[in-house]
Scaffold this active site. Sequence first.
Site, PDB file in Angstrom:
ATOM      1  N   HIS A 156       5.347  15.717  29.527  1.00 27.80           N
ATOM      2  CA  HIS A 156       6.337  15.834  28.461  1.00 27.80           C
ATOM      3  C   HIS A 156       7.372  16.900  28.806  1.00 27.80           C
ATOM      4  O   HIS A 156       7.098  17.835  29.557  1.00 27.80           O
ATOM      5  CB  HIS A 156       5.651  16.169  27.142  1.00 27.80           C
ATOM      6  CG  HIS A 156       4.863  15.035  26.590  1.00 27.80           C
ATOM      7  ND1 HIS A 156       4.257  15.089  25.358  1.00 27.80           N
ATOM      8  CD2 HIS A 156       4.591  13.790  27.083  1.00 27.80           C
ATOM      9  CE1 HIS A 156       3.651  13.945  25.118  1.00 27.80           C
ATOM     10  NE2 HIS A 156       3.830  13.149  26.159  1.00 27.80           N
ATOM     11  N   GLU A 213       8.598  19.302  27.013  1.00 23.11           N
ATOM     12  CA  GLU A 213       8.205  20.646  26.580  1.00 23.11           C
ATOM     13  C   GLU A 213       7.203  21.252  27.564  1.00 23.11           C
ATOM     14  O   GLU A 213       7.306  22.425  27.923  1.00 23.11           O
ATOM     15  CB  GLU A 213       7.595  20.587  25.173  1.00 23.11           C
ATOM     16  CG  GLU A 213       8.509  20.000  24.130  1.00 23.11           C
ATOM     17  CD  GLU A 213       8.411  18.474  23.987  1.00 23.11           C
ATOM     18  OE1 GLU A 213       8.991  17.948  23.031  1.00 23.11           O
ATOM     19  OE2 GLU A 213       7.770  17.815  24.833  1.00 23.11           O
ATOM     20  N   CYS A 260       4.412  16.970  20.645  1.00 28.90           N
ATOM     21  CA  CYS A 260       3.096  16.396  20.376  1.00 28.90           C
ATOM     22  C   CYS A 260       2.079  17.537  20.216  1.00 28.90           C
ATOM     23  O   CYS A 260       2.412  18.713  20.392  1.00 28.90           O
ATOM     24  CB  CYS A 260       2.682  15.480  21.530  1.00 28.90           C
ATOM     25  SG  CYS A 260       2.261  16.381  23.052  1.00 28.90           S
ATOM     26  N   CYS A 271       1.639  19.704  23.533  1.00 26.47           N
ATOM     27  CA  CYS A 271       2.796  20.573  23.797  1.00 26.47           C
ATOM     28  C   CYS A 271       2.922  21.656  22.732  1.00 26.47           C
ATOM     29  O   CYS A 271       3.331  22.779  23.038  1.00 26.47           O
ATOM     30  CB  CYS A 271       4.069  19.735  23.897  1.00 26.47           C
ATOM     31  SG  CYS A 271       4.109  18.691  25.380  1.00 26.47           S
TER      32      CYS A 271
END
Length: 170
Positions: free
Chosen positions: A86, A88, A116, A119
Amino acid sequence: MPIQFERPPWDEYFMLQAELAKLRSNCMTRKVGAVIVRDHRQIATGYNGTPPGIKNCFEGGCKRCQDRMDGKIESGASLDRCLCSHAEANAIMHCAILGIGTGTKDAILYTTFIPCLECTKMAITIGIKKIICLDTYPETDYNLIKESGVTIEMLDKNRIQYWTKSLLNL
């Protein structure tokens, strides 16, 4: 008469940086960008995609994303099979790679989607105190964010589009 001069406020400026970062995403299903900022200075950038040295998602590197594109699985399903990191997480790893660990305390995470659960946990761990987003994400744990004392702020997408259009008119 003074010349009309306009520039984006800090939050919109850094969200534009996150929007720019997502252009590098190689994920076929969702493009996300993130930046970590402290004291009005960008210290890390991330976008979602397969790890370095792994075939890009759009080249068939992630079977889960291909299955989602083919309609074999729904959005949010089988995330444990996804090879893409991801945005992040990539920004947080960027901090680690560059040795910016202590520089993340009380920083702000600008991201095009609310993070999410995984993260979010990483952001809390490195000391992020505020998350500024443009859109929601189905795998977010708002209770964890609230309990951690991290604040979430949603920016108006129209403001980001305004600045994007102004770039094209320069």
